[in-house]
Every structure is written in structure tokens, then in C-alpha cells.
Design a protein around this motif. Sequence first.
Motif, PDB file in Angstrom:
ATOM      1  N   UNK A 245       0.845  -1.188   0.000  1.00 45.36           N
ATOM      2  CA  UNK A 245       0.000   0.000   0.000  1.00 45.36           C
ATOM      3  C   UNK A 245       0.883   1.242   0.000  1.00 45.36           C
ATOM      4  N   UNK A 246       0.370   2.295  -0.615  1.00 45.23           N
ATOM      5  CA  UNK A 246       1.018   3.607  -0.567  1.00 45.23           C
ATOM      6  C   UNK A 246       0.065   4.550   0.144  1.00 45.23           C
ATOM      7  N   UNK A 247       0.613   5.415   0.979  1.00 43.51           N
ATOM      8  CA  UNK A 247      -0.219   6.227   1.861  1.00 43.51           C
ATOM      9  C   UNK A 247       0.370   7.631   1.976  1.00 43.51           C
ATOM     10  N   UNK A 248      -0.504   8.608   2.111  1.00 41.57           N
ATOM     11  CA  UNK A 248      -0.086   9.984   2.357  1.00 41.57           C
ATOM     12  C   UNK A 248      -1.011  10.553   3.427  1.00 41.57           C
ATOM     13  N   UNK A 249      -0.462  11.343   4.332  1.00 43.16           N
ATOM     14  CA  UNK A 249      -1.234  11.791   5.493  1.00 43.16           C
ATOM     15  C   UNK A 249      -2.408  12.680   5.090  1.00 43.16           C
ATOM     16  N   UNK A 250      -3.391  12.783   5.976  1.00 46.19           N
ATOM     17  CA  UNK A 250      -4.641  13.476   5.692  1.00 46.19           C
ATOM     18  C   UNK A 250      -4.440  14.950   5.328  1.00 46.19           C
ATOM     19  N   UNK A 251      -3.605  15.653   6.073  1.00 45.70           N
ATOM     20  CA  UNK A 251      -3.432  17.081   5.832  1.00 45.70           C
ATOM     21  C   UNK A 251      -2.837  17.350   4.463  1.00 45.70           C
TER      22      UNK A 251
END
Length: 312
Positions: A245-251
Motif C-alpha cells: 500500500x502507498x499512503x499519504x497523510x490526511x493534511x
Amino acid sequence: MAAIVILIVLVLIMTKMIDITSRTSMLTGKTMDVESEVRMVFDRFALDLNQAVNRPDVDWRLNKAVGNDQIGFWSQVRGYNSQRALSSVNFRVASMAPTPGVPGSGLPQLERAARGVGWDDMVLGVEQDPLLGPTLVIPASSDYQLLGDQIFRLEFCYLLKDGSLSTVHYNSQIKNELLSTRAPDASDDVSYSYRAGSWWTMTVSGTPAAPGTTAHYICRDESMGRAIWEKTAPTENISAIVMAVAIVDRKTRMLLSDGQLNSLTNLFLDADDGADVLSAWNAVSDDPAPLISIHPLLGQTVRVYQRYFTLP
């Protein structure tokens, strides 16, 4: 005057130190946040997979696609809004309908569906490709619930019993026979370039009165004149599902436009046979230039993770 100059220099130094500390603290907080989400997602998938109904005559929905993949299987877990002890469990990355006034609400996110069914709803019988799951109950859109709102990319491949990594249930790096109308025999050996681990699929066309059949075989010994082929099922040749999985923070996500997010997603390529997904994706996350060209913050906020999940 000298005292004032010294005081100004000290204030500037303190301001810079506070700024660096604040940035480090914020980045650490974002990292802990995404790692917590990934751990929860992987644990949820492991829990479902450990309860999966893994039989040769039960279909799975392991859909490889350009971009985000989808995973589905029968699992002995309770479905949403159901007391039944069997569910069609599915994982996907999909875009939600944007909520007016809520930044980032229409961006892709990881969702899970567990549609509760009865054992009598399960259709048994090996299909030509049981990993595409035509007999698995398809969840309705309302069955899907948010699982990871920071995950924008989902990819999987297989760890086969021979130790190779593959996007299909057989080792594509050696010779296979996928369109045969007969079963293999002892003469289908090394002289025809078959190797231990070679895959053979026999499909016999049917008629309304006599339905067709599909059977799968794997080579255990390629010795000339005495090759050994064992009848098996695609899922029996898979040791583990490798999920990345690749993920980036909410902000940071809220600052990205649809075009920027699409460009970001396209940087993380699909899995290749014989290659490790995480290694390929790490090359992207470790090189900040393409990420920064999309948005300056992405060079520090994009993370990739991978885990091996053994089939029950």
C-alpha cells in the motif's frame, strides 16, 4: 548596541530552532499516524484471511488491474449488519462522492465490504480461473465501509510455493501450457523445456448436455521420459499474498487536486513477475524529485508498506 545585536542574533537562532523542532514534531506525528493506520489495515486483512474458506472448489476474487487491485474471498467472519457467520469479504481503493465544503472528501481511500451470506449461498465448483471469482457474492456499494482514508494505492502479487514472486498463480518465468485440450503425461518433460513448477491447464469444451471441464496440473519432476505432473488447483500453488500500500497523510491529501493525486498514483507502478513491489515503490519514495514536482510536501509525506500474508 552590541548587546542589542547579540540579543537579535540569539532570538533568530531560537526562532530557527523552534521552527525546526516544530517541523520535526509535525513530521513525526504524521508518520506515526500513517503507520498506525497501515498496521490496523494489515491486521484487519490478516484476521479476515485467517478465516478464509480455502478449498479447491471455492472461488476467490483476486483481480489484477492497471492501477489499484481488488481482493475478495469467502471468510468465516460476520458481515456488516448481519449475524451470519460467513461473508463475502472484499477490499478495494475507491473514490467517494465529495462532500461539499469538506476538503479531500472525494479522494481515493481503502474500503472493506463484508456481505453476510449463508453457506447455501456459496457456489462450489472449480472455474477455468477460480482466482477471478465469478461465484463469489459481489457486495453492493452500500456494503463498503471506510478502512483506510489515507491509503491511495493498493497492489498485490503472489508468493508461489517454489519461492518465486508472480502476478499470476504460476511461475511465468518458465515454460507453461495454458491452452491444452488434454492432460499432461510422462513425455511432457525437459526435452520440451518443461521444468519443475511448470503449469498445465486443460480445458475441454462442453455442450448443453455435457458441460465442459477445466483441470490444472503442476510439474513435480521434469525428467526425460518420466515427467511427473500432479493435479492441483491455482490456490494450492500460492503460498502467500503479498500486499503493498502507498499512503499519504490526511493534511497533505487535502492540499492535492484530483490531477495531482492521479499523477502521484501513476508513479507507483503495477507489480511485475519476479519483482518485489516494495523495492520498486521504495525507489519512488526515496527519490523526492518526482514527488516534489507534484507538490512540495510529498517528498516527506508519502510512505509505502508491504506485508506477506500466508494463505490458510
